[in-house]
Design a protein around this motif. Structure first.
Motif, PDB file in Angstrom:
ATOM      1  N   LEU A   1       6.672   7.234   5.560  1.00 37.91           N
ATOM      2  CA  LEU A   1       5.809   6.046   4.985  1.00 37.91           C
ATOM      3  C   LEU A   1       5.297   7.002   3.679  1.00 37.91           C
ATOM      4  N   LYS A   2       4.720   6.453   2.714  1.00 33.85           N
ATOM      5  CA  LYS A   2       4.089   6.736   1.416  1.00 33.85           C
ATOM      6  C   LYS A   2       2.454   6.257   1.608  1.00 33.85           C
ATOM      7  N   PRO A   3       1.645   7.171   1.875  1.00 30.92           N
ATOM      8  CA  PRO A   3       0.187   7.004   1.858  1.00 30.92           C
ATOM      9  C   PRO A   3      -0.240   6.457   0.443  1.00 30.92           C
ATOM     10  N   ARG A   4      -1.214   5.475   0.478  1.00 26.87           N
ATOM     11  CA  ARG A   4      -1.908   5.050  -0.800  1.00 26.87           C
ATOM     12  C   ARG A   4      -3.147   4.299  -0.504  1.00 26.87           C
ATOM     13  N   ILE A   5      -3.900   4.031  -1.387  1.00 22.37           N
ATOM     14  CA  ILE A   5      -5.117   3.422  -1.280  1.00 22.37           C
ATOM     15  C   ILE A   5      -4.785   1.804  -1.367  1.00 22.37           C
ATOM     16  N   TRP A   6      -5.229   1.082  -0.442  1.00 22.08           N
ATOM     17  CA  TRP A   6      -5.046  -0.400  -0.365  1.00 22.08           C
ATOM     18  C   TRP A   6      -6.368  -0.892  -0.092  1.00 22.08           C
ATOM     19  N   TYR A   7      -6.926  -1.748  -1.019  1.00 16.19           N
ATOM     20  CA  TYR A   7      -8.014  -2.445  -0.914  1.00 16.19           C
ATOM     21  C   TYR A   7      -9.287  -1.374  -0.510  1.00 16.19           C
ATOM     22  N   GLY A   8      -9.092  -0.267  -1.268  1.00 18.51           N
ATOM     23  CA  GLY A   8     -10.109   0.855  -1.075  1.00 18.51           C
ATOM     24  C   GLY A   8     -10.022   1.775  -0.062  1.00 18.51           C
ATOM     25  N   MET A   9      -8.985   1.619   1.068  1.00 18.36           N
ATOM     26  CA  MET A   9      -8.975   2.485   2.168  1.00 18.36           C
ATOM     27  C   MET A   9      -7.531   3.032   2.169  1.00 18.36           C
ATOM     28  N   PRO A  10      -7.441   3.962   3.081  1.00 23.39           N
ATOM     29  CA  PRO A  10      -6.025   4.587   3.230  1.00 23.39           C
ATOM     30  C   PRO A  10      -5.085   3.581   3.871  1.00 23.39           C
ATOM     31  N   ALA A  11      -3.869   3.614   3.289  1.00 23.94           N
ATOM     32  CA  ALA A  11      -2.832   2.632   3.715  1.00 23.94           C
ATOM     33  C   ALA A  11      -1.498   3.359   3.679  1.00 23.94           C
ATOM     34  N   TYR A  12      -0.480   2.890   4.226  1.00 22.77           N
ATOM     35  CA  TYR A  12       0.708   3.240   4.248  1.00 22.77           C
ATOM     36  C   TYR A  12       1.800   2.194   3.877  1.00 22.77           C
ATOM     37  N   ALA A  13       2.940   2.788   2.942  1.00 23.25           N
ATOM     38  CA  ALA A  13       3.928   1.787   2.789  1.00 23.25           C
ATOM     39  C   ALA A  13       5.398   2.399   2.655  1.00 23.25           C
ATOM     40  N   LEU A  14       6.517   1.680   2.954  1.00 19.02           N
ATOM     41  CA  LEU A  14       7.677   2.208   2.653  1.00 19.02           C
ATOM     42  C   LEU A  14       8.018   3.035   1.463  1.00 19.02           C
ATOM     43  N   SER A  15       7.362   2.641   0.367  1.00 19.18           N
ATOM     44  CA  SER A  15       7.375   3.147  -0.989  1.00 19.18           C
ATOM     45  C   SER A  15       6.417   2.890  -2.029  1.00 19.18           C
ATOM     46  N   ALA A  16       6.367   3.496  -2.983  1.00 18.55           N
ATOM     47  CA  ALA A  16       5.097   3.449  -3.878  1.00 18.55           C
ATOM     48  C   ALA A  16       4.871   2.066  -4.388  1.00 18.55           C
ATOM     49  N   SER A  17       5.981   1.398  -4.490  1.00 15.87           N
ATOM     50  CA  SER A  17       6.036   0.237  -5.115  1.00 15.87           C
ATOM     51  C   SER A  17       6.280  -1.170  -3.973  1.00 15.87           C
ATOM     52  N   THR A  18       5.972  -0.855  -2.876  1.00 15.78           N
ATOM     53  CA  THR A  18       6.073  -2.030  -2.091  1.00 15.78           C
ATOM     54  C   THR A  18       4.759  -2.271  -1.230  1.00 15.78           C
ATOM     55  N   PRO A  19       4.309  -3.464  -0.902  1.00 14.25           N
ATOM     56  CA  PRO A  19       3.083  -3.696  -0.444  1.00 14.25           C
ATOM     57  C   PRO A  19       3.002  -2.810   0.924  1.00 14.25           C
ATOM     58  N   ALA A  20       1.509  -2.371   1.188  1.00 18.01           N
ATOM     59  CA  ALA A  20       1.168  -1.493   2.335  1.00 18.01           C
ATOM     60  C   ALA A  20       1.562  -2.366   3.709  1.00 18.01           C
ATOM     61  N   LEU A  21       2.084  -1.614   4.888  1.00 18.38           N
ATOM     62  CA  LEU A  21       2.182  -2.242   6.123  1.00 18.38           C
ATOM     63  C   LEU A  21       1.224  -1.983   7.016  1.00 18.38           C
ATOM     64  N   ILE A  22       0.416  -0.809   6.787  1.00 20.23           N
ATOM     65  CA  ILE A  22      -0.484  -0.310   7.803  1.00 20.23           C
ATOM     66  C   ILE A  22      -1.818   0.125   7.242  1.00 20.23           C
ATOM     67  N   THR A  23      -2.774  -0.249   7.411  1.00 20.17           N
ATOM     68  CA  THR A  23      -4.170   0.094   6.751  1.00 20.17           C
ATOM     69  C   THR A  23      -4.819   0.730   7.855  1.00 20.17           C
ATOM     70  N   LEU A  24      -5.886   1.925   7.424  1.00 19.10           N
ATOM     71  CA  LEU A  24      -6.435   2.836   8.056  1.00 19.10           C
ATOM     72  C   LEU A  24      -8.082   2.705   7.601  1.00 19.10           C
ATOM     73  N   ARG A  25      -8.757   1.628   8.240  1.00 20.71           N
ATOM     74  CA  ARG A  25     -10.158   1.287   7.683  1.00 20.71           C
ATOM     75  C   ARG A  25     -11.093   1.962   8.308  1.00 20.71           C
ATOM     76  N   ASN A  26     -12.316   2.390   7.670  1.00 17.88           N
ATOM     77  CA  ASN A  26     -13.598   2.965   8.152  1.00 17.88           C
ATOM     78  C   ASN A  26     -14.494   2.118   7.852  1.00 17.88           C
ATOM     79  N   ASP A  27     -15.052   1.010   8.253  1.00 12.68           N
ATOM     80  CA  ASP A  27     -15.928   0.245   8.014  1.00 12.68           C
ATOM     81  C   ASP A  27     -17.118   0.598   8.993  1.00 12.68           C
ATOM     82  N   GLU A  28     -17.487  -0.340   9.887  1.00 13.07           N
ATOM     83  CA  GLU A  28     -18.453   0.098  11.016  1.00 13.07           C
ATOM     84  C   GLU A  28     -17.753   0.682  11.948  1.00 13.07           C
ATOM     85  N   ARG A  29     -16.409   0.472  12.383  1.00 13.15           N
ATOM     86  CA  ARG A  29     -15.644   1.312  13.218  1.00 13.15           C
ATOM     87  C   ARG A  29     -14.321   1.522  12.592  1.00 13.15           C
TER      88      ARG A  29
END
Length: 117
Positions: free
Chosen positions: A41-69
């Motif tokens: 997986l390739k980490p990147r920022i997606w909508y302001g939060m850490p996310a993970y995709a299969l490549s730098a040019s494909t959409p994120a599959l997983i997001t890791l958000r830190n809002d209220e939780r």
């Protein structure tokens, strides 16, 4: 010159470093679990939060958000499967947590592997 993957990883680590404790440690450990479970997986920022995709040019599959939780979530790009049983047609797509232990790390790794399989 740094590659796009290196720049994206640096941005993710910078974002994590900017978080307040105790969430920073929780998100940092979760990031490590994700990368250990699926090093492709390739980490990147997606909508302001850490996310993970299969490549730098494909959409994120997983997001890791830190809002209220802290929230680990699939994006619409993951093939979601109905849970069945009592949950019928509901599709598990997000998990909230406020601490991480060995059992939680193991479950996160399973979730990540399922998302990319």
């Amino acid at each position: 010159m740094a590659s796009k993957d290196e720049k994206n990883l640096a941005a993710v680590l910078k974002k994590i470093d900017s978080m307040a404790e105790p969430e920073r440690s929780l998100v940092q450990r979760t990031h490590e679990v994700i990368m250990d479970a699926a090093p492709e997986l390739k980490p990147r920022i997606w909508y302001g939060m850490p996310a993970y995709a299969l490549s730098a040019s494909t959409p994120a599959l997983i997001t890791l958000r830190n809002d209220e939780r802290v929230n680990l979530a699939f994006t619409e790009k993951v093939e979601l499967v109905p849970a069945g049983g009592n949950d019928g047609m509901l599709m598990p797509a997000a998990w909230f947590f406020d601490s991480i232990d060995e059992a939680t790390e193991k479950r996160i790794a399973e979730i990540i592997r399922r998302a990319i399989s």
